[in-house]
Design a protein around this motif. Structure first.
Motif, short mmCIF file in Angstrom:
data_model
loop_
_atom_site.label_atom_id
_atom_site.label_comp_id
_atom_site.label_asym_id
_atom_site.label_seq_id
_atom_site.Cartn_x
_atom_site.Cartn_y
_atom_site.Cartn_z
N GLN A 66 0.82 -1.21 0.00
CA GLN A 66 0.00 0.00 0.00
C GLN A 66 0.86 1.25 0.00
OE1 GLN A 66 -2.39 -0.69 3.50
NE2 GLN A 66 -4.04 -1.67 2.34
N ASP A 67 1.93 1.24 0.77
CA ASP A 67 2.84 2.40 0.80
C ASP A 67 3.48 2.61 -0.58
OD1 ASP A 67 2.27 2.74 3.45
OD2 ASP A 67 4.13 1.82 4.18
N GLU A 88 0.88 4.16 -2.92
CA GLU A 88 0.67 5.59 -2.67
C GLU A 88 1.85 6.40 -3.19
OE1 GLU A 88 -0.83 8.50 0.90
OE2 GLU A 88 0.68 6.98 1.42
N GLU A 147 1.48 6.75 -6.93
CA GLU A 147 0.41 7.68 -7.26
C GLU A 147 0.85 9.13 -7.05
OE1 GLU A 147 -3.30 4.74 -5.95
OE2 GLU A 147 -2.85 6.56 -4.80
N GLY A 200 -8.51 9.27 -3.70
CA GLY A 200 -7.83 9.12 -2.41
C GLY A 200 -7.39 10.46 -1.87
#
Length: 272
Positions: A117-118, A121, A124, A143
Motif C-alpha cells: 500500500q505504501d 501511494e 500515485e 484518495g
C-alpha cells in the motif's frame, strides 16, 4: 456541523481535466516454514479527458512496478538481489516504535500488505506531483492528497476519498454527516497529522442514500487548506457531483466512483 446545499451554477467548461488512480495486486508465490514470500504489483496512471474522450497523459508514462516482499529476519536461506529479477522489500523491518512483526504468518502478511500500500501511494503521488509541476488543469485524485506536501499545497489537485475507515466527526456532528441528502455537503474542516500535510476537507453526498447504507454515495473531499473558501468548496463539490455521470457500472462502488476513475482502473487492469 450543518448541512449546506451545493449550488450547481458553475460554468460547464470548468472542472477536472484529468484523473489519477492506482492499483495493487498481491500473490503468495512461495513460503518457507509458513513464512510468506509475496509478489506485489503496484500501478498508477493519469488519464486526461480530451474532447470527452479519455487518453493517457503524454508527459509521464503509467507506472507499473513489481517487488518481492519477504521478512529477511526470519528466512534462513539468504536471498540476494542477483538471485531474483525483482527488487526485494524487507517486511521484518522495525516500525517507528522499534518493534518488528512476530513470525505469525498473518502478522507477516499484514506487514506485506502495508508495504505494498505504501508503494502504491508513492507511485500515485509521484505522478500527481509531476502533474502539479507541469500542468494547469485540475487533477481528480482517487484518495487523499496529504501524503505529499507539493501535491497538498499546489491548488491543482483535489482528493476524493470513497472509504470511511476513519470518520472525522462524532456525536451530533456525525449524525449530521450521515443525514446529508444528495447535493448537500458539510462545512469545511481541517485535517492535521504528524506524518501528513494538513488539508481542508468536507463531506459531500453525491447520491441519495434512501433505503441504503448510511455511507451510500458519501465521499470526503480534500483540498489545499490555503486555497479553500466557502465558494471554492461549493465549486469543487459541484464538479465532483458532475463526475457521477455516466455511471461507473458494473463496478460495485459506482455510487461513489467517478467515471474517469473507473476508466483509469480499467486501463490499469489491462496493463498490469
Amino acid at each position: 456541523m450543518r448541512a449546506i446545499i451545493v449550488e450547481r451554477n458553475t460554468p460547464v467548461d470548468e472542472g477536472f481535466s484529468a484523473f489519477l488512480d492506482g492499483a495493487q495486486r498481491m500473490q503468495i508465490i512461495a513460503q518457507e516454514d509458513g513464512i510468506p514470500i509475496v509478489l506485489g504489483t503496484v500501478s498508477a496512471a493519469i488519464r486526461v479527458r480530451v474532447e470527452r474522450r479519455m487518453q493517457s497523459w503524454a508527459r509521464r508514462s503509467p507506472v507499473v512496478e513489481r517487488r518481492l516482499y519477504m521478512p529477511f529476519a526470519y528466512l534462513e536461506n539468504a536471498v540476494t538481489d542477483a538471485a531474483v529479477p525483482f527488487e526485494l522489500v524487507d517486511t521484518s523491518e522495525a516500525d517507528y516504535n522499534g518493534a518488528i512483526p512476530s513470525q505469525h504468518p498473518a502478522a507477516l502478511m499484514e506487514r506485506a500488505v502495508k508495504k505494498v500500500q505504501d508503494d502504491r501511494e508513492r507511485a500515485e503521488l509521484s505522478l500527481a506531483q509531476a502533474w502539479c509541476e507541469s500542468e494547469e488543469g485540475l487533477l481528480f485524485i482517487d484518495g487523499g492528497i496529504g501524503g505529499s506536501a507539493p501535491v497538498a499545497t499546489s491548488g491543482l489537485a483535489v482528493g476524493i476519498v470513497k472509504s470511511h475507515r476513519t470518520l472525522h466527526a462524532e456525536g451530533d456532528a456525525l449524525r449530521t454527516v450521515l443525514r446529508l441528502r444528495v447535493g448537500e455537503r458539510s462545512p469545511v474542516f481541517r485535517i492535521t497529522s504528524r506524518s501528513r500535510t494538513s488539508v481542508a476537507s468536507w463531506y459531500l453526498r453525491v447520491r441519495a442514500a434512501d433505503a441504503r447504507d448510511a455511507m451510500w454515495g458519501l465521499v470526503r473531499i480534500e483540498a489545499p487548506e490555503e486555497e479553500w473558501s466557502p465558494m471554492r468548496a461549493n465549486e469543487i463539490s459541484c464538479w465532483v457531483m458532475r463526475e457521477s455521470s455516466p455511471l461507473s457500472l458494473p463496478d460495485k462502488r459506482w455510487d461513489k466512483m467517478a467515471y474517469g476513475v473507473h476508466d483509469t482502473e480499467e486501463f490499469l487492469r489491462a496493463i498490469s
